[in-house]
Write a protein that holds these residues in place. Sequence first.
Motif, PDB file in Angstrom:
ATOM      1  N   ILE A 122       1.018  -1.165   0.008  1.00 20.67           N
ATOM      2  CA  ILE A 122       0.017   0.000  -0.123  1.00 20.67           C
ATOM      3  C   ILE A 122       0.887   1.440  -0.066  1.00 20.67           C
ATOM      4  N   PRO A 123       1.308   1.658  -1.244  1.00 18.96           N
ATOM      5  CA  PRO A 123       2.148   2.889  -1.244  1.00 18.96           C
ATOM      6  C   PRO A 123       1.567   4.228  -0.477  1.00 18.96           C
ATOM      7  N   ARG A 124       0.139   4.026  -0.629  1.00 22.10           N
ATOM      8  CA  ARG A 124      -0.488   5.472  -0.249  1.00 22.10           C
ATOM      9  C   ARG A 124      -1.861   5.264   0.577  1.00 22.10           C
ATOM     10  N   TYR A 143     -12.636  11.211   4.262  1.00 22.63           N
ATOM     11  CA  TYR A 143     -12.487  10.745   3.073  1.00 22.63           C
ATOM     12  C   TYR A 143     -11.168   9.714   2.904  1.00 22.63           C
ATOM     13  N   LEU A 144     -11.139   8.865   2.058  1.00 24.31           N
ATOM     14  CA  LEU A 144      -9.906   8.005   1.996  1.00 24.31           C
ATOM     15  C   LEU A 144      -9.257   8.131   0.635  1.00 24.31           C
ATOM     16  N   ASP A 145      -8.001   8.348   0.649  1.00 22.35           N
ATOM     17  CA  ASP A 145      -7.355   8.010  -0.388  1.00 22.35           C
ATOM     18  C   ASP A 145      -6.105   6.946  -0.116  1.00 22.35           C
ATOM     19  N   ALA A 146      -6.391   6.007  -1.435  1.00 21.87           N
ATOM     20  CA  ALA A 146      -5.357   4.890  -1.244  1.00 21.87           C
ATOM     21  C   ALA A 146      -4.999   4.329  -2.543  1.00 21.87           C
ATOM     22  N   GLN A 147      -3.586   3.597  -2.494  1.00 24.96           N
ATOM     23  CA  GLN A 147      -3.315   2.972  -3.682  1.00 24.96           C
ATOM     24  C   GLN A 147      -2.691   1.823  -3.416  1.00 24.96           C
ATOM     25  N   THR A 148      -3.079   0.750  -4.023  1.00 25.15           N
ATOM     26  CA  THR A 148      -2.360  -0.586  -3.772  1.00 25.15           C
ATOM     27  C   THR A 148      -1.678  -1.326  -4.951  1.00 25.15           C
ATOM     28  N   VAL A 149      -0.800  -1.963  -4.536  1.00 29.46           N
ATOM     29  CA  VAL A 149       0.169  -2.758  -5.773  1.00 29.46           C
ATOM     30  C   VAL A 149       0.255  -4.261  -5.441  1.00 29.46           C
ATOM     31  N   LEU A 150      -0.255  -4.997  -6.220  1.00 29.27           N
ATOM     32  CA  LEU A 150      -0.389  -6.693  -5.775  1.00 29.27           C
ATOM     33  C   LEU A 150       0.331  -7.398  -6.863  1.00 29.27           C
ATOM     34  N   ARG A 151       0.411  -8.743  -6.612  1.00 27.70           N
ATOM     35  CA  ARG A 151       0.747  -9.600  -7.772  1.00 27.70           C
ATOM     36  C   ARG A 151       0.364 -10.875  -7.064  1.00 27.70           C
ATOM     37  N   VAL A 152      -0.568 -11.283  -8.248  1.00 26.90           N
ATOM     38  CA  VAL A 152      -1.183 -12.863  -8.112  1.00 26.90           C
ATOM     39  C   VAL A 152      -0.323 -13.931  -9.238  1.00 26.90           C
TER      40      VAL A 152
END
Length: 243
Positions: A93-95, A106-115
């Motif tokens: 979760i970079p952000r 309010y929510l601001d979010a960024q996720t990076v994942l690998r499956v």
Amino acid sequence: MAEQPFKPVLQKPPGFHNPGVPVRPGPNVVQRKPVLPQSFRPRKRRRNWGRICCRYLCVLIMILLVIVAVASTLFYLWFIPQLPVFHLQSFRIPRFNVAVKPDGTYLDAQTVLRVEIKNPNNKLSLFYQHGRVTVTVGGEADPTELGSKDVDGFTQKRRNITSLKVETVVKNQVVDDGDGSKLKARFQSKGLVVSVEVQSGLGFIVEGLKIGPLGVKVLCGGVSLKRLESGDTPSCTINTLKW
């Protein structure tokens, strides 16, 4: 001369027939069959073509079912098809920003994942239809979505391992004030419980012929962010014919 004695004339018995006298044939009498009432007359049996067609149709369906069952059994024994194996390879979760404003939280979010997807079949390739990946945090009682991403379909060869990278983003997503403070505290303590859901269509490829697809839903995660960032790769469960 002496008179001859009188001989009485004998009467012919009833039914006597002189064989020397020819018998005249009597008139031909035509015997007629007795006329029976309408209720006693035998009825001609008519064939019920609808019932006959229904019987033939049932027999045909049973034969087709037997053929399909035999073909499916032979297909399974020869190819031994297996479903792919999914793992949540990495998750970050970079952000993650929770902002409290006068009109709400309010929510601001960024996720990076690998499956990671593994095809365990020795004789069959797999193909995946257009799918969708959704990321949520929190438990089943209070889940919060961190975005979703559409992914294109692709083909996976035999004994192949494919890594699918997905990024999700949410901006200015409204959350409850109480949930916002909990999410922020859990993120800072790495206690967020992360879940990843993949919905797609899955099918097999036999000598260039595609069989399927079959609707599948893959559930990954259910573990804390701390475990994921430490290198834990939890396995995923795959459900077919369920959404």
